[in-house]
Every structure is written in C-alpha cells, then in structure tokens.
Design a protein around this motif. Structure first.
Motif, PDB file in Angstrom:
ATOM      1  N   THR A 227       0.849  -1.185   0.000  1.00 17.81           N
ATOM      2  CA  THR A 227       0.000   0.000   0.000  1.00 17.81           C
ATOM      3  C   THR A 227       0.893   1.247   0.000  1.00 17.81           C
ATOM      4  OG1 THR A 227      -0.067   0.182   2.412  1.00 17.81           O
ATOM      5  CG2 THR A 227      -1.711  -1.246   1.358  1.00 17.81           C
ATOM      6  N   SER A 228       0.319   2.378  -0.265  1.00 15.46           N
ATOM      7  CA  SER A 228       1.072   3.628  -0.242  1.00 15.46           C
ATOM      8  C   SER A 228       1.613   3.906   1.158  1.00 15.46           C
ATOM      9  CB  SER A 228       0.195   4.787  -0.723  1.00 15.46           C
ATOM     10  OG  SER A 228      -0.960   4.914   0.088  1.00 15.46           O
ATOM     11  N   VAL A 229       0.838   3.514   2.176  1.00 12.36           N
ATOM     12  CA  VAL A 229       1.277   3.709   3.563  1.00 12.36           C
ATOM     13  C   VAL A 229       2.503   2.845   3.851  1.00 12.36           C
ATOM     14  CG1 VAL A 229       0.649   3.393   5.993  1.00 12.36           C
ATOM     15  CG2 VAL A 229      -1.009   4.350   4.389  1.00 12.36           C
ATOM     16  N   GLU A 230       2.476   1.596   3.406  1.00 13.15           N
ATOM     17  CA  GLU A 230       3.611   0.692   3.617  1.00 13.15           C
ATOM     18  C   GLU A 230       4.856   1.199   2.884  1.00 13.15           C
ATOM     19  OE1 GLU A 230       0.885  -3.354   4.186  1.00 13.15           O
ATOM     20  OE2 GLU A 230       1.648  -2.796   2.196  1.00 13.15           O
ATOM     21  N   LYS A 231       4.670   1.672   1.668  1.00 13.08           N
ATOM     22  CA  LYS A 231       5.805   2.206   0.906  1.00 13.08           C
ATOM     23  C   LYS A 231       6.413   3.421   1.602  1.00 13.08           C
ATOM     24  CE  LYS A 231       4.180   0.880  -3.735  1.00 13.08           C
ATOM     25  NZ  LYS A 231       3.724   1.403  -5.045  1.00 13.08           N
ATOM     26  N   GLU A 232       5.555   4.336   2.008  1.00 12.43           N
ATOM     27  CA  GLU A 232       6.035   5.547   2.662  1.00 12.43           C
ATOM     28  C   GLU A 232       6.764   5.223   3.955  1.00 12.43           C
ATOM     29  OE1 GLU A 232       4.302   9.759   4.512  1.00 12.43           O
ATOM     30  OE2 GLU A 232       2.961   8.395   3.427  1.00 12.43           O
ATOM     31  N   LEU A 233       6.248   4.257   4.704  1.00 11.29           N
ATOM     32  CA  LEU A 233       6.880   3.849   5.959  1.00 11.29           C
ATOM     33  C   LEU A 233       8.263   3.258   5.711  1.00 11.29           C
ATOM     34  CD1 LEU A 233       6.662   3.456   9.024  1.00 11.29           C
ATOM     35  CD2 LEU A 233       5.494   1.281   8.584  1.00 11.29           C
ATOM     36  N   ALA A 234       8.377   2.392   4.715  1.00  9.12           N
ATOM     37  CA  ALA A 234       9.658   1.763   4.404  1.00  9.12           C
ATOM     38  C   ALA A 234      10.691   2.803   3.978  1.00  9.12           C
ATOM     39  CB  ALA A 234       9.478   0.719   3.306  1.00  9.12           C
ATOM     40  N   VAL A 235      10.302   3.722   3.117  1.00  8.32           N
ATOM     41  CA  VAL A 235      11.231   4.758   2.654  1.00  8.32           C
ATOM     42  C   VAL A 235      11.652   5.658   3.803  1.00  8.32           C
ATOM     43  CG1 VAL A 235      11.466   6.806   1.189  1.00  8.32           C
ATOM     44  CG2 VAL A 235      10.402   4.731   0.271  1.00  8.32           C
ATOM     45  N   THR A 236      10.706   6.037   4.644  1.00 10.90           N
ATOM     46  CA  THR A 236      11.014   6.893   5.795  1.00 10.90           C
ATOM     47  C   THR A 236      12.029   6.231   6.710  1.00 10.90           C
ATOM     48  OG1 THR A 236       8.837   7.954   5.765  1.00 10.90           O
ATOM     49  CG2 THR A 236      10.062   8.035   7.836  1.00 10.90           C
ATOM     50  N   CYS A 237      11.827   4.960   7.012  1.00 12.95           N
ATOM     51  CA  CYS A 237      12.750   4.236   7.896  1.00 12.95           C
ATOM     52  C   CYS A 237      14.141   4.132   7.275  1.00 12.95           C
ATOM     53  CB  CYS A 237      12.201   2.845   8.202  1.00 12.95           C
ATOM     54  SG  CYS A 237      10.753   2.869   9.282  1.00 12.95           S
ATOM     55  N   SER A 238      14.188   3.847   5.991  1.00  9.97           N
ATOM     56  CA  SER A 238      15.468   3.749   5.295  1.00  9.97           C
ATOM     57  C   SER A 238      16.220   5.070   5.367  1.00  9.97           C
ATOM     58  CB  SER A 238      15.230   3.343   3.831  1.00  9.97           C
ATOM     59  OG  SER A 238      16.453   3.114   3.159  1.00  9.97           O
ATOM     60  N   GLN A 239      15.506   6.159   5.171  1.00 13.82           N
ATOM     61  CA  GLN A 239      16.147   7.474   5.197  1.00 13.82           C
ATOM     62  C   GLN A 239      16.532   7.900   6.606  1.00 13.82           C
ATOM     63  OE1 GLN A 239      13.315   9.920   3.038  1.00 13.82           O
ATOM     64  NE2 GLN A 239      14.226   9.374   1.064  1.00 13.82           N
ATOM     65  N   LEU A 240      15.763   7.483   7.603  1.00 11.68           N
ATOM     66  CA  LEU A 240      16.093   7.838   8.986  1.00 11.68           C
ATOM     67  C   LEU A 240      17.438   7.263   9.428  1.00 11.68           C
ATOM     68  CD1 LEU A 240      12.671   7.555  10.879  1.00 11.68           C
ATOM     69  CD2 LEU A 240      14.095   9.612  10.629  1.00 11.68           C
ATOM     70  N   ILE A 241      17.821   6.114   8.872  1.00 14.56           N
ATOM     71  CA  ILE A 241      19.124   5.549   9.242  1.00 14.56           C
ATOM     72  C   ILE A 241      20.210   5.966   8.261  1.00 14.56           C
ATOM     73  CG2 ILE A 241      17.988   3.581  10.348  1.00 14.56           C
ATOM     74  CD1 ILE A 241      19.216   1.827   8.072  1.00 14.56           C
ATOM     75  N   GLY A 242      19.860   6.760   7.259  1.00 14.08           N
ATOM     76  CA  GLY A 242      20.853   7.288   6.325  1.00 14.08           C
ATOM     77  C   GLY A 242      21.325   6.309   5.276  1.00 14.08           C
ATOM     78  N   ALA A 243      20.460   5.357   4.903  1.00 15.47           N
ATOM     79  CA  ALA A 243      20.861   4.316   3.961  1.00 15.47           C
ATOM     80  C   ALA A 243      20.521   4.671   2.515  1.00 15.47           C
ATOM     81  CB  ALA A 243      20.191   3.001   4.330  1.00 15.47           C
ATOM     82  N   ASP A 244      21.257   4.088   1.603  1.00 22.54           N
ATOM     83  CA  ASP A 244      20.966   4.194   0.167  1.00 22.54           C
ATOM     84  C   ASP A 244      20.039   3.067  -0.265  1.00 22.54           C
ATOM     85  OD1 ASP A 244      22.844   6.408  -0.582  1.00 22.54           O
ATOM     86  OD2 ASP A 244      24.324   4.974   0.173  1.00 22.54           O
ATOM     87  N   PHE A 245      20.352   1.850   0.214  1.00 23.91           N
ATOM     88  CA  PHE A 245      19.565   0.661  -0.128  1.00 23.91           C
ATOM     89  C   PHE A 245      19.209  -0.080   1.155  1.00 23.91           C
ATOM     90  CE2 PHE A 245      23.415   0.537  -3.072  1.00 23.91           C
ATOM     91  CZ  PHE A 245      22.885   1.443  -3.985  1.00 23.91           C
ATOM     92  N   THR A 246      17.990  -0.566   1.247  1.00 17.30           N
ATOM     93  CA  THR A 246      17.615  -1.384   2.400  1.00 17.30           C
ATOM     94  C   THR A 246      16.569  -2.419   2.022  1.00 17.30           C
ATOM     95  OG1 THR A 246      15.891   0.202   3.032  1.00 17.30           O
ATOM     96  CG2 THR A 246      18.016   0.423   4.135  1.00 17.30           C
ATOM     97  N   GLY A 247      16.482  -3.429   2.858  1.00 17.30           N
ATOM     98  CA  GLY A 247      15.362  -4.348   2.843  1.00 17.30           C
ATOM     99  C   GLY A 247      14.621  -4.121   4.145  1.00 17.30           C
ATOM    100  N   VAL A 248      13.431  -3.555   4.075  1.00 19.21           N
ATOM    101  CA  VAL A 248      12.674  -3.216   5.279  1.00 19.21           C
ATOM    102  C   VAL A 248      11.615  -4.284   5.519  1.00 19.21           C
ATOM    103  CG1 VAL A 248      11.210  -1.497   6.397  1.00 19.21           C
ATOM    104  CG2 VAL A 248      13.046  -0.759   4.859  1.00 19.21           C
ATOM    105  N   ASP A 249      11.627  -4.863   6.713  1.00 13.97           N
ATOM    106  CA  ASP A 249      10.669  -5.906   7.075  1.00 13.97           C
ATOM    107  C   ASP A 249       9.537  -5.308   7.897  1.00 13.97           C
ATOM    108  OD1 ASP A 249      12.345  -7.645   5.783  1.00 13.97           O
ATOM    109  OD2 ASP A 249      13.262  -8.421   7.612  1.00 13.97           O
ATOM    110  N   ILE A 250       8.311  -5.566   7.462  1.00 11.82           N
ATOM    111  CA  ILE A 250       7.131  -4.996   8.106  1.00 11.82           C
ATOM    112  C   ILE A 250       6.197  -6.110   8.570  1.00 11.82           C
ATOM    113  CG2 ILE A 250       5.065  -3.605   7.719  1.00 11.82           C
ATOM    114  CD1 ILE A 250       6.635  -1.835   5.866  1.00 11.82           C
ATOM    115  N   LEU A 251       5.737  -5.992   9.815  1.00 15.61           N
ATOM    116  CA  LEU A 251       4.779  -6.925  10.400  1.00 15.61           C
ATOM    117  C   LEU A 251       3.363  -6.393  10.226  1.00 15.61           C
ATOM    118  CD1 LEU A 251       6.686  -7.561  13.765  1.00 15.61           C
ATOM    119  CD2 LEU A 251       6.774  -8.991  11.698  1.00 15.61           C
TER     120      LEU A 251
END
Length: 293
Positions: A227-251
C-alpha cells in the motif's frame, strides 16, 4: 572516463549463495559502464602507522564502494579516505544492531512493537530481578532478539517465566532486547526493497509452522503489492538511518496496519528476484550512477 568501483564482501563468508550475488552485481555494474572489482574485506587491512590510519594494502582508491559487508572498521577507514560508500558506515552500523535501529526510529512516529532493551551484563547474569518489570510490561508470550543476527536466527519465542529467565541467563553478556509478540503477524511479514526514495520490489513471506516468516526459517515467498502507507513507511525508515539501499521488514498489526520489524542494509536480492522477477541490482546501479555522476 569509466568510474571505478569496488564490491567489498566478507572473505570468510563466501558461500555459493554469496558468490553468485557478487558476480551478479559485477555483471550489472558492467552494464552501467562501471569498472568493478570484487574484493574480500580481509584483503584490505586497516592499520595505524606513524600515528595515522591507512590501508596496508597498496591499491589505487576507487570512485565508490558497494559495501556488501558489516566490517565497520574498514568501512569507516574508506570513508575517512574520501571514498563514497553505498551504504554508508553509519547506516550499516545502525541496521546491524537491532537496539540501535530501534533507537534511531524512536520519536519519529514509526509504528514498532513495544521494545525493552536488556541492561548490559558483564560476564554472567547475577541479578535478574529486572525481568519482573519486563514481564509486567510485555506479558507472555514475548519475543527475545539478540541485537546481532540475520536470517531470522537469534530470535526466540518465550512462553513463560521460567523460559524467560533461562534464556536471559543463556544470553548472558550478549546484547539483546525484549519485544512485544504480535499474534496478528504470526508467520508472516513483508519485505520491501528500498533504493533511494522509492520501493522497487516487495514480497510477502509466510511460514505455516514458525512465528518467523524468514525464507531461511522455512517461509515461502509471494509477490506483493504494498500500500502507499507501507511504501512511505519503508522509505522513511530507510532514510532515517541514512541508507541508500535497504530491505525493510514490516509486520501486520491487529488491524493489519504496518508495524516495522527491522531494517537490513545488506539485504540479499536473489530471493526477491526469484519471487517477483525484479532485478533490483539494476535499480541500485542506476542510483549509484546518478549519485556519483
């Protein structure tokens, strides 16, 4: 002039699973006109000489490094020498430590399971009275996670007080944390691969007989449209840790709302390709080209 890059991987963890993906990265890099060399971390020794840190190995430095390892000393030394790392050392450090990940995401409105950090222990656990506070706060069952671990390993399902006290004593002076158990997400999660500011691929992971959904732990993969919410959450988390690439796991929360589980800076890309047919190395190399010019 072609840009030169290194792919740094762990020289003591070069299984077929890893070697296939390193060669894959090299092929994709060539398609983007990069001159890539794969180098194990144990061939780039950091040393201190005449009061200054340097690489013992004499090699011309590259324009960038795809740092596919967790050797933070080496990563920081390369950054100190002015080399651009994908991912940066700090992002790797945060994502590799579940306590640091939790702390980095805290106070930013990120939905996460309730988490309690285990106090630091020297040698062995002599006083476990604090566990009563953990029990009162989280109840049973609960999850224990070692702060350092991959592929769903070093994660434990704890059902009662005796099991909790036993496991806390077993872990002794290893850093770990206690976490709320989400029954609503038993055996399932989603993995979203983030490159820069967008989700480029995602999958649903499900396990029938394990609370963990990791493929290594027996989970199966299914293509998934987040969903758009899941996408936005994953991108936000990736940027909060300062990463270029991530695999974000969501429950999945009680109302199926997304709840962050963890962030992986060195997420493998073979599983997502096998599941969806999407080659995220193309996105990663395109991103690098855009960043370094």
């Amino acid at each position: 002039m072609r840009k030169k890059g290194w792919i740094i991987y762990n020289g003591n963890l070069y299984t077929t699973k890893f070697s296939e993906q390193v060669e894959w990265l090299k092929r994709t890099a060539t398609a983007y006109d990069f001159d890539m060399e794969a180098i194990p971390n144990n061939q780039l020794l950091v040393t201190v000489e005449n009061g200054k840190s340097k690489l013992l190995t004499e090699k011309p430095l590259p324009d960038f490094v795809f740092f596919w390892d967790k050797d933070l000393v080496l990563a920081r030394q390369l950054e100190q020498l002015g080399v651009r790392l994908f991912n940066p050392a700090r992002a790797i450090e945060i994502s590799d430590d579940k306590a640091l990940t939790t702390a980095a995401l805290a106070d930013h409105g990120i939905p996460m399971p309730k988490t309690i950090m285990a106090p630091k222990v020297f040698l062995q656990l002599e006083d476990d009275q604090y566990l009563q506070q953990v029990i009162d706060s989280l109840g049973f069952p609960m999850i224990l996670k070692e702060c350092f671990g991959s592929f769903g390993e070093q994660v434990y399902f704890v059902e009662d007080e005796s099991s909790l006290r036993k496991k806390a004593k077993e872990l002794a002076n290893k850093p770990f944390l206690f976490q709320e158990y989400l029954q609503s997400s038993y055996g399932r999660d989603i993995r979203l691969h983030v490159v820069g500011d967008k989700v480029v691929a995602s999958m649903l992971r499900k396990a029938e007989n394990d609370f963990r959904a990791n493929v290594t732990a027996g989970g199966k993969m299914y293509p998934y449209e987040p969903t758009s919410v899941e996408k936005e959450l994953a991108v936000t988390c990736s940027q909060l840790i300062g990463a270029d690439f991530t695999g974000v796991d969501i429950l999945f929360g009680e109302q199926e709302e997304p709840v962050i589980c963890e962030i992986n800076s060195n997420a493998h890309f073979k599983n997502i390709f096998d599941c969806t047919g999407i080659d995220i190395t193309l996105d990663m190399m395109a991103y690098i080209k855009e960043q370094i010019g």
